[in-house]
Design an enzyme around this catalytic site. Structure first.
Site, mmCIF file in Angstrom:
data_model
loop_
_atom_site.group_PDB
_atom_site.id
_atom_site.type_symbol
_atom_site.label_atom_id
_atom_site.label_comp_id
_atom_site.label_asym_id
_atom_site.label_seq_id
_atom_site.Cartn_x
_atom_site.Cartn_y
_atom_site.Cartn_z
ATOM 1 N N CYS A 103 7.692 0.255 6.607
ATOM 2 C CA CYS A 103 6.787 -0.382 5.653
ATOM 3 C C CYS A 103 5.668 0.590 5.353
ATOM 4 C CB CYS A 103 6.213 -1.675 6.239
ATOM 5 S SG CYS A 103 5.382 -2.694 4.999
ATOM 6 N N CYS A 113 1.761 -3.192 1.307
ATOM 7 C CA CYS A 113 3.104 -2.810 1.739
ATOM 8 C C CYS A 113 3.860 -2.024 0.681
ATOM 9 C CB CYS A 113 3.909 -4.056 2.105
ATOM 10 S SG CYS A 113 3.122 -5.053 3.369
ATOM 11 N N LYS A 179 10.377 -13.415 6.052
ATOM 12 C CA LYS A 179 9.049 -13.167 6.592
ATOM 13 C C LYS A 179 8.059 -13.997 5.805
ATOM 14 C CE LYS A 179 5.800 -9.408 7.360
ATOM 15 N NZ LYS A 179 5.701 -7.949 7.478
ATOM 16 N N ARG A 201 -0.753 -10.933 0.496
ATOM 17 C CA ARG A 201 0.663 -10.570 0.509
ATOM 18 C C ARG A 201 1.567 -11.692 -0.028
ATOM 19 N NH1 ARG A 201 -1.588 -7.816 4.843
ATOM 20 N NH2 ARG A 201 -0.919 -5.662 5.126
ATOM 21 N N LYS A 232 10.557 -14.490 10.925
ATOM 22 C CA LYS A 232 9.238 -14.149 11.440
ATOM 23 C C LYS A 232 8.178 -14.962 10.733
ATOM 24 C CE LYS A 232 6.101 -10.333 11.209
ATOM 25 N NZ LYS A 232 5.845 -9.027 10.682
HETATM 26 C C1 PBG Z 1 4.239 -5.076 8.322
HETATM 27 C C2 PBG Z 1 4.316 -5.898 9.579
HETATM 28 C C3 PBG Z 1 3.428 -6.909 9.968
HETATM 29 C C4 PBG Z 1 3.884 -7.380 11.196
HETATM 30 C C5 PBG Z 1 5.014 -6.632 11.527
HETATM 31 N N1 PBG Z 1 5.262 -5.746 10.496
HETATM 32 C C6 PBG Z 1 2.159 -7.370 9.365
HETATM 33 C C7 PBG Z 1 2.047 -8.027 8.080
HETATM 34 O O1 PBG Z 1 2.985 -8.369 7.388
HETATM 35 O O2 PBG Z 1 0.891 -8.191 7.726
HETATM 36 C C8 PBG Z 1 3.251 -8.483 11.985
HETATM 37 C C9 PBG Z 1 3.664 -8.568 13.404
HETATM 38 C C10 PBG Z 1 2.815 -9.429 14.251
HETATM 39 O O3 PBG Z 1 1.941 -10.184 13.783
HETATM 40 O O4 PBG Z 1 3.009 -9.374 15.463
HETATM 41 N N2 PBG Z 1 4.583 -3.751 8.538
#
Ligand code: PBG
Length: 310
Positions: A103, A113, A179, A201, A232
């Site tokens: 990312c 991102c 996500k 986001r 997630k």
């Molecule tokens: C983005 C990414 C995020 C997390 C993992 N990869 C952050 C986001 O989307 O803001 C979050 C993981 C966590 O909260 O433990 N590269």
């Protein structure tokens, strides 16, 4: 008798440990995630070896570069922090599966991102070639699995094509397929210094109210060649884990117990309000019961130790 009839198992090999890797000289604690540290790239192999000895079989790397810029150019640099960490870990413990987060947000000064339009919104299609470039740089360093986390449409397909073209047909793609735009990522943004300068986001991450859309997101990733899927956060989305398990029974499914889930349990345990070990194990067995094969969790090392000592 309880063991004989137990339906769901939890073992260290079900766990994936996240590692935050920096170019700093010293380890730095993450204030909102007690027990989690940002680790200098020189020390990360030692941590990986320790996890492997405990039975953990995979780590996911989040590189935090010393210098962030508008283009996120450290994300695909061959001597970038993530690429160096991959090489160090694979040299020290080749049997450990190394997954990299693909990312831009950890590498851009604006924290988004993707590549931005003049008005500051992330541009989906302009970001895709950059993601391919990042994935290739990770594969060249020795990554076993790349995990695009930016929720850009088409990211799996462009990464798959880029990997194959560069001669990495065996590198797998674990897509952060589903996500959500979740408030539970707060402490991660503290850990990886990825707070947004402006905007949010929600143009690309999913609405927590939607579950049917999750199936569509996963279907698209599968059609583009995803080898594994992810949901997630985990605990607040077990219905989605369960639905995805049914929708794609033959694909490995990963759930991410995110930073806010970790922080919540840690805070209650520190206050003496919850029994840390019992509640953590209960959350993890619930995530497995819902249908996850593997769980990304900041508790991975602790849990592996608890299970060993049981
Ligand atoms: C983005 C990414 C995020 C997390 C993992 N990869 C952050 C986001 O989307 O803001 C979050 C993981 C966590 O909260 O433990 N590269």
């Amino acid at each position: 008798m309880r063991q004989l009839v137990r339906e769901t198992m939890l073992a260290p090999e079900h766990l994936i440990a996240p590692l935050f890797v920096t170019e700093s000289a010293a380890r730095e604690p993450v204030a909102s995630m007690p027990g989690v540290e940002r680790v200098p790239v020189e020390s990360v192999a030692a941590d990986a070896v320790a996890l492997f000895r405990l039975g953990v079989r995979a780590v996911v790397l989040f590189g935090i570069p010393a210098i962030k810029d508008a283009a996120g150019s450290q994300s695909f640099a061959s001597d970038g922090v993530t690429q160096r960490a991959v090489r160090a870990i694979k040299a020290a413990v080749p049997e450990l599966a190394v997954i990299t987060d693909v990312c831009l947000c950890e590498y851009t000064d604006h924290g988004h991102c993707g590549v931005l339009a003049p008005d500051g919104t992330p541009l989906n299609d302009a970001t895709l070639p950059v993601l391919g470039r990042i994935a290739v740089s990770h594969a060249r360093a020795g990554a076993d699995v790349v995990a695009p986390s930016g929720m850009m449409d088409g990211m799996v397909g462009s990464i798959r094509t880029a990997l194959d073209t560069d001669g990495h047909p065996d590198v797998a793609v674990l897509s952060y397929s589903v996500k959500y735009a979740s408030a539970f990522y707060g402490p991660f943004r503290d850990a990886a210094a990825t707070s947004l300068l402006s905007g949010d986001r929600r143009t690309h991450q999913m609405d927590p109210a939607n579950a049917r859309e999750a199936l569509r997101e996963a279907d698209l990733d599968v059609a583009e060649g995803a080898d594994m899927l992810m949901v997630k956060p985990a605990l607040a989305y077990l219905d989605v884990v369960h639905a995805l398990r049914a929708q794609h029974p033959s694909l490995p499914l990963v759930a991410y117990q995110v930073s806010g889930e970790y922080a919540m349990l840690k805070a209650a345990a520190a206050n003496g309000w919850l029994d840390e070990r019992a509640t953590v194990l209960e959350t993890l067995i619930s995530i497995r019961r819902a249908g996850a094969d593997a769980i990304i969790t900041y508790f991975a090392g602790d849990v592996a130790r608890w299970l060993r000592d049981e």
